[in-house]
Design an enzyme around this catalytic site. Structure first.
Site, PDB file in Angstrom:
ATOM      1  N   CYS B  80      80.953 -37.523  19.533  1.00  0.00           N
ATOM      2  CA  CYS B  80      81.117 -38.542  20.497  1.00  0.00           C
ATOM      3  C   CYS B  80      81.264 -38.014  21.907  1.00  0.00           C
ATOM      4  CB  CYS B  80      82.466 -39.236  20.061  1.00  0.00           C
ATOM      5  SG  CYS B  80      82.482 -39.400  18.337  1.00  0.00           S
ATOM      6  N   CYS B 198      89.946 -50.382  15.148  1.00  0.00           N
ATOM      7  CA  CYS B 198      88.846 -49.416  15.297  1.00  0.00           C
ATOM      8  C   CYS B 198      87.753 -49.805  16.295  1.00  0.00           C
ATOM      9  CB  CYS B 198      88.137 -49.250  13.884  1.00  0.00           C
ATOM     10  SG  CYS B 198      89.489 -48.898  12.488  1.00  0.00           S
ATOM     11  N   HIS B 318      81.486 -47.733  21.591  1.00  0.00           N
ATOM     12  CA  HIS B 318      81.308 -46.513  21.825  1.00  0.00           C
ATOM     13  C   HIS B 318      80.079 -46.093  21.162  1.00  0.00           C
ATOM     14  CE1 HIS B 318      82.329 -42.306  20.781  1.00  0.00           C
ATOM     15  NE2 HIS B 318      82.902 -42.568  19.602  1.00  0.00           N
TER      16      HIS B 318
END
Lengths: 139, 374
Positions: B80, B198, B318
């Site tokens: 990430c 989340c 994300h």
């Protein structure tokens, strides 16, 4: 018959005597110099630069749950819900594991648990053996 | 070593983008960043491309038709933190004189994995045993609750704030607000984390141009630090990420600044607990006090320490490779005073913190921190 025998989740993860139906312990390394225990087994100690011998050991079969959670959205290949967490073993190692029920009993943080080796998956027609911990019955 | 300046930034809105190929998104981000920099594309002499799943030499494939073939080119994977790591390498290249003007791209299309979870790789022992990313953070959540009294309501407050900020961000994946009750009532993913605690999976791209010349209204890179995760012993209490503390200390030292000098921050809130832990690891709030700080509005845009004015990963989304550069995009808007409804008044110094990957026995795969100043 060896072509159909069960295989480990990962090569070298277990102490698995030849001819035994199941592994007998998690296979770890204990450094001959600083006594640090590492799991999975590594041929050289990560904690010290000693060139000294690393002994192959089997980890204890019982420990305590450090923390656990119930997984509701499963990892691929698994069926939810299932519990996972970290188990602290007296060898000084913290291992990640699935936490199985023992009857109606499920392990919570702080509970004593015992290891069990069991099927996890299938690969090319062979059973893949992994490990999990389950509550030790309270006396 | 010479100073490095951010010359241009761009971000393609994040979301589940079914109708556009990944390369399209990345090329748009590249063109927009070069245009934002006000430079001719041919002056770019180095290309750093951050991504996890876009395929081999994806960066070169993407810039081929932008007239950017034949430059120094490398693809960077740090889970990430791929985009932030690519930025670090670009900054290092300009600092050293190896490059004068570098293009940094970050891109990802996680929707290829369908609605489900990004599968673990076979080398990930915990993944083979059924670990999921939410499970890892759920374990840390429970320890943080046990040690510091952090509550589910405080976790929900992180999400409410994130979604409120995201609603003001035209590039965010989620553009609607949520209530604390909705956060708490959402389906559980790994106890006690609910789906709204989340970040979503999605697609997107972002780009940054850095160079040795300041350009108009200079934004200087005061710090750029990347470190791999640190070993967790069996006595670790699982309430923080030491690697973030380490990288923060190094970044503050490099910049000659401290946490109180930071006017606005973008942090890696992949899960609600992560924002709380990172606030503490970055030194913005004492250990154990971040949950209460969020709950009383401390991290709101008008608060004492604005965090994730973009909406963070929770709201903005994300897409792994793009995330670190999207943080920089937001912070540059803040430093330029062009963040509109999300503007933190008087922002002069900004910090971006990004993490990447989960490795058994480490606190995280990697942490990357950038500090920028107008």
């Amino acid at each position: 018959m060896t072509g159909t025998a069960p295989i480990s989740l990962r090569e070298g993860l277990f102490v698995w005597p030849a001819g035994a139906a199941m592994p007998t312990a998690l296979r770890a390394a204990r450094c001959g110099s600083c006594a640090t225990v590492s799991f999975p087994y590594v041929p050289a100690c990560p904690a010290c630069d000693a060139a000294g011998p690393v002994a192959e050991i089997g980890l204890s079969s019982e420990g305590r749950v450090f923390e656990m959670t119930t997984v509701r959205s499963p990892a691929p290949g698994f069926v939810a819900p299932y519990d996972v967490g970290y188990v602290d073993l007296p060898d000084g190692v913290r291992v990640f594991a699935q936490l199985d029920a023992a009857g109606a009993s499920r392990a919570s943080a702080g509970d004593r648990v015992r290891i069990a080796f069991r099927p996890f998956a299938s690969e090319d027609g062979r059973t893949v053996i992994g490990y999990a911990f389950a509550p030790v019955p309270k006396p | 070593m010479r100073d490095v300046y951010v010359r241009g930034v761009a971000m393609v809105p994040f979301g589940r983008i079914a109708d556009r190929p990944l390369d399209d998104l990345a090329q748009e981000a590249a063109r927009l960043a070069i245009s934002d920099a006000g430079i001719a594309a041919r002056r770019i002499d180095a290309i750093f491309s951050g991504h996890v799943f876009a395929g081999r030499v994806a960066g070169q494939r993407i810039v081929r038709d932008l007239g950017l073939d034949g430059r120094f080119a490398v693809n960077v994977e740090n889970a990430c933190a791929s985009g932030a790591t690519a930025l670090h390498l670009a900054v290092a290249g300009v600092r050293s004189g190896a490059s004068d003007l570098a293009l940094v791209l970050g891109f990802e299309k996680l929707s290829v994995f369908g609605r489900g979870v990004v599968p673990p790789d076979h080398n990930d022992l915990e993944g083979m045993l059924g670990r999921t990313n939410p499970a890892t953070y759920a374990l840390m959540t429970k320890r943080h609750m046990a040690e510091y009294g952090t509550t589910l309501e405080q976790l929900a407050a992180v999400c409410v704030k994130a979604r409120r900020n995201g609603a003001a961000n035209p590039r965010a994946q989620f553009r609607s607000t949520v209530t604390a009750a909705e956060v708490l009532a959402a389906p559980l993913v790994a106890d006690p984390l609910t789906r709204l605690m989340c970040c979503p999976t999605g697609d997107g791209a972002a780009a940054v141009v850095v160079g040795a010349e300041p350009g108009p209204a200079p934004i200087r890179v005061r710090a750029s630090v990347v470190r791999g995760g640190e070993r967790r012993g069996a006595r670790d209490r699982l309430v923080n990420h030491p690697v973030t503390e380490t990288v923060a200390r190094l970044a503050y030292a490099e910049a000659g600044l401290g946490p109180t000098d930071i006017d606005v921050a973008e942090v890696h809130d992949a899960f609600a607990i992560a924002e709380i832990v990172h606030l503490e690891d970055l030194g913005f709030v004492p250990r154990g006090e971040a949950a209460a700080f969020v709950e009383r509005g401390g991290t709101a845009i008008g608060g004492a320490m604005p965090v994730n004015p973009s909406g963070g990963l929770l709201s903005k989304g994300h897409p792994y490779g793009a995330t670190g550069l999207a943080q920089v995009f937001e912070l540059v808007e803040q430093l330029r005073g062009t963040a509109g409804a999300r503007q933190v008044a008087g922002a002069r110094v900004a910090l971006a913190q990004c993490e990447g990957g989960i490795v058994y026995g480490l606190d995280a795969g990697v942490c990357a921190i950038h500090i920028l100043a107008a």
